[in-house]
Design a protein around this motif. Structure first.
Motif, PDB file in Angstrom:
ATOM      1  N   GLY A 236       0.808  -1.193   0.110  1.00 60.75           N
ATOM      2  CA  GLY A 236      -0.062   0.201  -0.089  1.00 60.75           C
ATOM      3  C   GLY A 236       0.755   1.432  -0.013  1.00 60.75           C
ATOM      4  N   ALA A 237       1.942   1.152   0.889  1.00 61.26           N
ATOM      5  CA  ALA A 237       2.732   2.604   0.675  1.00 61.26           C
ATOM      6  C   ALA A 237       3.467   2.457  -0.530  1.00 61.26           C
ATOM      7  CB  ALA A 237       3.785   2.184   2.000  1.00 61.26           C
ATOM      8  N   GLY A 238       4.122   1.446  -1.044  1.00 61.61           N
ATOM      9  CA  GLY A 238       4.469   1.657  -2.294  1.00 61.61           C
ATOM     10  C   GLY A 238       3.654   2.216  -3.261  1.00 61.61           C
ATOM     11  N   ALA A 239       2.483   1.601  -3.407  1.00 61.23           N
ATOM     12  CA  ALA A 239       1.335   2.090  -4.474  1.00 61.23           C
ATOM     13  C   ALA A 239       1.138   3.493  -4.337  1.00 61.23           C
ATOM     14  CB  ALA A 239       0.138   1.162  -4.336  1.00 61.23           C
ATOM     15  N   LEU A 240       1.064   3.936  -3.127  1.00 63.37           N
ATOM     16  CA  LEU A 240       0.756   5.462  -2.928  1.00 63.37           C
ATOM     17  C   LEU A 240       1.990   6.125  -3.450  1.00 63.37           C
ATOM     18  CD1 LEU A 240      -0.768   5.469   0.700  1.00 63.37           C
ATOM     19  CD2 LEU A 240      -2.229   5.907  -1.751  1.00 63.37           C
ATOM     20  N   LEU A 241       3.259   5.944  -3.106  1.00 62.44           N
ATOM     21  CA  LEU A 241       4.103   6.406  -3.401  1.00 62.44           C
ATOM     22  C   LEU A 241       4.330   6.601  -5.109  1.00 62.44           C
ATOM     23  CD1 LEU A 241       6.980   5.493  -0.791  1.00 62.44           C
ATOM     24  CD2 LEU A 241       5.670   7.866  -0.976  1.00 62.44           C
ATOM     25  N   GLY A 242       3.974   5.348  -5.538  1.00 63.04           N
ATOM     26  CA  GLY A 242       4.253   5.239  -6.925  1.00 63.04           C
ATOM     27  C   GLY A 242       3.105   6.229  -7.738  1.00 63.04           C
ATOM     28  N   ALA A 243       1.841   6.230  -7.466  1.00 57.45           N
ATOM     29  CA  ALA A 243       0.950   7.071  -7.738  1.00 57.45           C
ATOM     30  C   ALA A 243       1.188   8.453  -7.584  1.00 57.45           C
ATOM     31  CB  ALA A 243      -0.305   6.821  -7.157  1.00 57.45           C
ATOM     32  N   ALA A 244       1.973   8.883  -6.510  1.00 54.13           N
ATOM     33  CA  ALA A 244       2.408  10.273  -6.239  1.00 54.13           C
ATOM     34  C   ALA A 244       3.537  10.565  -7.027  1.00 54.13           C
ATOM     35  CB  ALA A 244       2.567  10.660  -4.775  1.00 54.13           C
ATOM     36  N   GLY A 245       4.007   9.832  -7.717  1.00 51.97           N
ATOM     37  CA  GLY A 245       5.221   9.917  -8.700  1.00 51.97           C
ATOM     38  C   GLY A 245       6.464  10.191  -7.936  1.00 51.97           C
ATOM     39  N   VAL A 246       6.588   9.463  -6.500  1.00 56.17           N
ATOM     40  CA  VAL A 246       7.743   9.615  -5.833  1.00 56.17           C
ATOM     41  C   VAL A 246       8.969   8.561  -6.551  1.00 56.17           C
ATOM     42  CG1 VAL A 246       8.838   9.858  -3.583  1.00 56.17           C
ATOM     43  CG2 VAL A 246       6.463  10.552  -3.962  1.00 56.17           C
TER      44      VAL A 246
END
Length: 246
Positions: A236-246
């Motif tokens: 979940g943390a990785g998906a959020l960071l990926g969606a945010a373009g981090v």
């Protein structure tokens, strides 16, 4: 050699060959440490690669992160075990040195102490005194080390053995989620990794419970639930960071 020996009447007498003593305890401790080390490798590396996979599908990135986590974790486990076991070994050697000095300077007091310890274990006073005298005559230091200190002078802990065992156990556990994530096709990676990790955690939970003579089901459920939670949180943390373009 036969498992049974004839008694005076010619009938076979059972031979009790179950292992006892510090050697058995040491083997069980090593096995338990190996299982727990492998379990740590599985959970930590699975959480890492699943988290990275939630942010990116690049195989090279996932592999790099997984290898870095594997090496960092295995070296950390090895260093921690070496320091911990070295401290334990130093304490054991210091206790043996003190006992050796006391036996040299106060032999009668040490004999009385050994008698008291044996009596505390359920022997009658007379039997305890006779046993203490015989043990002292045979090997006073070994007798006091085992009865008083709970140490086998011939089986002192070895920090290098502990370090290598932890390193190898963690590495073996970490390789499973790493290979499960980078070898299958992209569409299968997450599913294969999750199923492989949960299956491996069920096995390590079962093994740790059997080694500790505990109930199997709670140990397996705790292990599997903990691993599943770790993967869910990191994904979940990785998906959020990926969606945010981090």
């Amino acid at each position: 050699m036969s498992d049974q020996a004839p008694d005076g009447g010619g009938s076979p007498a059972p031979v009790h060959d179950e292992a006892h003593g510090g050697a058995l305890g040491a083997r069980l401790n090593w096995l338990r440490a190996a299982v727990l080390g492998a379990n740590d490798g599985i959970v930590s590396t699975a959480g890492l690669v699943v988290g990275v996979a939630g942010a990116t599908g690049e195989r090279a990135t996932i592999l790099t992160a997984g290898l870095a986590g594997l090496l960092a974790g295995s070296m950390s486990m090895a260093a921690g075990e070496y320091v911990s076991v070295s401290t334990q070994r130093d304490s054991e050697k210091a206790a043996l040195a003190l006992e050796r000095r006391e036996l040299r300077e106060q032999p009668e007091a040490e004999l009385a102490e050994l008698t008291d310890l044996l009596a505390d274990r359920g022997l009658s006073r007379d039997v305890a005194r006779e046993a203490a005298a015989q043990l002292t005559e045979r090997d006073a230091l070994r007798a006091h080390a085992r009865v008083e200190l709970g140490i086998d002078p011939d089986e002192l802990t070895n920090p290098w053995h502990a370090a290598w065992a932890s390193f190898l156990a963690f590495t073996a556990g970490a390789l499973l989620p790493l290979l499960a994530m980078v070898l299958p096709p992209a569409d299968w990676r997450l599913g294969v990794t999750v199923l492989s990790v949960l299956g491996a955690l069920a096995l390590t939970g079962f093994s740790s419970a059997r080694l500790g003579s505990a109930q199997v089901r709670p140990a397996v459920v705790r292990n599997v639930a903990g691993g599943a939670l770790a993967m869910a949180v990191t994904y979940g943390a990785g998906a959020l960071l990926g969606a945010a373009g981090v």
